[in-house]
Design a protein around this motif. Structure first.
Motif, PDB file in Angstrom:
ATOM      1  N   LYS A 274       4.544   0.019  -3.338  1.00 12.56           N
ATOM      2  CA  LYS A 274       4.434   1.427  -2.938  1.00 12.56           C
ATOM      3  C   LYS A 274       4.416   2.325  -4.173  1.00 12.56           C
TER       4      LYS A 274
ATOM      5  N   GLU B  72      -0.402  -0.567  -0.582  1.00 12.02           N
ATOM      6  CA  GLU B  72       0.270  -1.303   0.483  1.00 12.02           C
ATOM      7  C   GLU B  72      -0.756  -2.199   1.170  1.00 12.02           C
TER       8      GLU B  72
ATOM      9  N   ASN C 209       5.199  -4.771   5.759  1.00 11.92           N
ATOM     10  CA  ASN C 209       4.862  -3.454   5.222  1.00 11.92           C
ATOM     11  C   ASN C 209       6.147  -2.757   4.796  1.00 11.92           C
ATOM     12  N   TYR C 210       5.991  -1.683   4.043  1.00 13.47           N
ATOM     13  CA  TYR C 210       7.138  -0.975   3.468  1.00 13.47           C
ATOM     14  C   TYR C 210       8.125  -0.522   4.536  1.00 13.47           C
TER      15      TYR C 210
END
Length: 213
Positions: free
Chosen positions: A110, A115, A128-129
């Motif tokens: 990030k 991403e 994912n973040y």
């Protein structure tokens, strides 16, 4: 020379290992490496061929990677009580390595402005973040410590990462994160480590400053 040697640069992830060493309380020698110079040359490349810090050498054995160093030091110096009993280490290992794997990958990507796309998220250990960060929030919610009934290397490692992400705006300042980072860093060993590295940074900056003509 001490049995324990710490290889670092004060402007690196070595700050977390410095904190761990101050918690352990054992005597250690420090060798400061420069980015792009002594870090990428012998004799340090014989310590860590990756040419990065931190690393430690303890009784002739080398350990690299911050999470591994923290776990090693907790085991090597049990009197510091930085690891739970071996029968109660599930959460300890789980959250140290969740933070060193999915969390670090998520915030590093990030920070780099990237991403994985939805169709490629299965290829990455963190998905994912948001998924990684929300999972960490759930792990910390309602707990004083993340892996035991007292402060351990897991709190040091996770706390150091949360504190770093908050400081560099890589993490939304949710109450649970801010409170956890504040409590985990409210320790004499953390303050000693910060003082040592702060002094070293100031000395390095003074040496690099242009000299008057």
């Amino acid at each position: 020379m001490a049995d324990l040697i710490f290889y670092t640069n004060p402007q690196s992830r070595g700050q977390t290992v410095r904190w761990m060493l101050e918690e352990v309380g054992a005597p250690y020698d420090t060798e400061i490496l420069g980015y792009g110079t002594s870090m990428k040359e012998e004799p340090y490349l014989s310590v860590n061929p990756m040419g990065k810090v931190p690393a430690i050498r303890h009784k002739g054995k080398v350990v690299t990677e911050v999470a591994a160093i923290c776990c090693y030091l907790a085991d090597a110096f049990p009197e510091a009580r930085l690891a739970p009993p071996t029968s109660d280490r599930a959460d300890y290992y789980r959250w140290i390595f969740f933070t060193s794997g999915p969390i670090e990958a998520a915030f590093s990507n990030k920070a780099a402005g990237w991403e994985p796309t939805p169709e490629r998220q299965r290829m990455f250990g963190y998905g994912n973040y948001d998924l990684a960060i929300n999972t960490l929030e759930k792990a910390l919610t309602g707990r004083e410590y993340i892996a035991a009934d007292h402060f351990t290397a897991a709190d040091l490692f996770v706390g150091a990462n949360v504190n770093f992400m908050l400081a560099f705006n890589l993490l939304e300042p949710r109450e649970v994160f801010v409170d956890y980072a504040r409590r985990m860093t409210d320790r004499d060993a953390y303050r000693r480590a910060q003082e040592i590295d702060g002094r070293l940074i100031a000395e390095m900056q003074a040496q690099q400053a242009p000299q008057p003509a």
